[in-house]
Design a protein around this motif. Sequence first.
Motif, PDB file in Angstrom:
ATOM      1  N   GLU A   1      44.267  46.418  29.729  1.00 51.08           N
ATOM      2  CA  GLU A   1      42.919  46.429  30.328  1.00 51.08           C
ATOM      3  C   GLU A   1      41.922  45.709  29.430  1.00 51.08           C
ATOM      4  O   GLU A   1      41.112  44.912  29.889  1.00 51.08           O
ATOM      5  CB  GLU A   1      42.485  47.876  30.565  1.00 51.08           C
TER       6      GLU A   1
ATOM      7  N   LEU B   1      42.558  41.803  31.318  1.00 53.27           N
ATOM      8  CA  LEU B   1      41.849  41.893  32.592  1.00 53.27           C
ATOM      9  C   LEU B   1      40.374  41.551  32.434  1.00 53.27           C
ATOM     10  O   LEU B   1      39.767  41.808  31.402  1.00 53.27           O
ATOM     11  CB  LEU B   1      42.001  43.291  33.176  1.00 53.27           C
ATOM     12  N   LYS B   2      39.819  41.001  33.477  1.00 59.96           N
ATOM     13  CA  LYS B   2      38.400  40.646  33.496  1.00 59.96           C
ATOM     14  C   LYS B   2      37.799  41.030  34.848  1.00 59.96           C
ATOM     15  O   LYS B   2      38.485  41.183  35.833  1.00 59.96           O
ATOM     16  CB  LYS B   2      38.217  39.139  33.284  1.00 59.96           C
TER      17      LYS B   2
ATOM     18  N   GLU C   1      36.097  42.681  38.071  1.00 56.84           N
ATOM     19  CA  GLU C   1      36.196  43.893  38.878  1.00 56.84           C
ATOM     20  C   GLU C   1      37.493  44.664  38.611  1.00 56.84           C
ATOM     21  O   GLU C   1      37.496  45.894  38.597  1.00 56.84           O
ATOM     22  CB  GLU C   1      36.091  43.537  40.369  1.00 56.84           C
ATOM     23  N   THR C   2      38.581  43.959  38.388  1.00 54.80           N
ATOM     24  CA  THR C   2      39.856  44.611  38.097  1.00 54.80           C
ATOM     25  C   THR C   2      39.756  45.410  36.804  1.00 54.80           C
ATOM     26  O   THR C   2      40.228  46.543  36.725  1.00 54.80           O
ATOM     27  CB  THR C   2      40.988  43.572  37.977  1.00 54.80           C
ATOM     28  N   GLN C   3      39.119  44.839  35.795  1.00 55.48           N
ATOM     29  CA  GLN C   3      38.951  45.532  34.523  1.00 55.48           C
ATOM     30  C   GLN C   3      38.092  46.783  34.713  1.00 55.48           C
ATOM     31  O   GLN C   3      38.388  47.826  34.143  1.00 55.48           O
ATOM     32  CB  GLN C   3      38.317  44.618  33.478  1.00 55.48           C
ATOM     33  N   LYS C   4      37.052  46.679  35.522  1.00 62.49           N
ATOM     34  CA  LYS C   4      36.197  47.837  35.765  1.00 62.49           C
ATOM     35  C   LYS C   4      36.968  48.963  36.439  1.00 62.49           C
ATOM     36  O   LYS C   4      36.792  50.130  36.107  1.00 62.49           O
ATOM     37  CB  LYS C   4      35.004  47.446  36.629  1.00 62.49           C
ATOM     38  N   ARG C   5      37.842  48.646  37.392  1.00 62.12           N
ATOM     39  CA  ARG C   5      38.633  49.666  38.073  1.00 62.12           C
ATOM     40  C   ARG C   5      39.609  50.337  37.122  1.00 62.12           C
ATOM     41  O   ARG C   5      39.750  51.560  37.118  1.00 62.12           O
ATOM     42  CB  ARG C   5      39.382  49.068  39.264  1.00 62.12           C
ATOM     43  N   TRP C   6      40.307  49.541  36.306  1.00 59.60           N
ATOM     44  CA  TRP C   6      41.237  50.107  35.334  1.00 59.60           C
ATOM     45  C   TRP C   6      40.484  50.968  34.336  1.00 59.60           C
ATOM     46  O   TRP C   6      40.940  52.034  33.964  1.00 59.60           O
ATOM     47  CB  TRP C   6      41.982  48.993  34.600  1.00 59.60           C
TER      48      TRP C   6
END
Length: 77
Positions: A36, A40-41, A43-48
């Motif tokens: 994470e 990841l960067k 929106e995906t990073q925010k979800r993780w």
Amino acid sequence: MQRFLHAFMHGRFLEAIQYNYMLVILLPYLLLYGIEVLLLKGETQKRWRHVLEGRTMIIVMCIIAPGWMIVRNILHI
């Protein structure tokens, strides 16, 4: 922890796990956290991050860690 690290760094993974079973739970979590942070960067990073650093995960870890210490000492593992 020292025995775990010594066995792990010498490639004796099964022996290392026998020294500290809690790391069987923590290592996948730390791996996901590293993915994470490093890969990841957006929106995906925010979800993780919401899952990995969320209130539920913190509560689970705060229950599992001391619970494991108590069970380990009672059963002499």
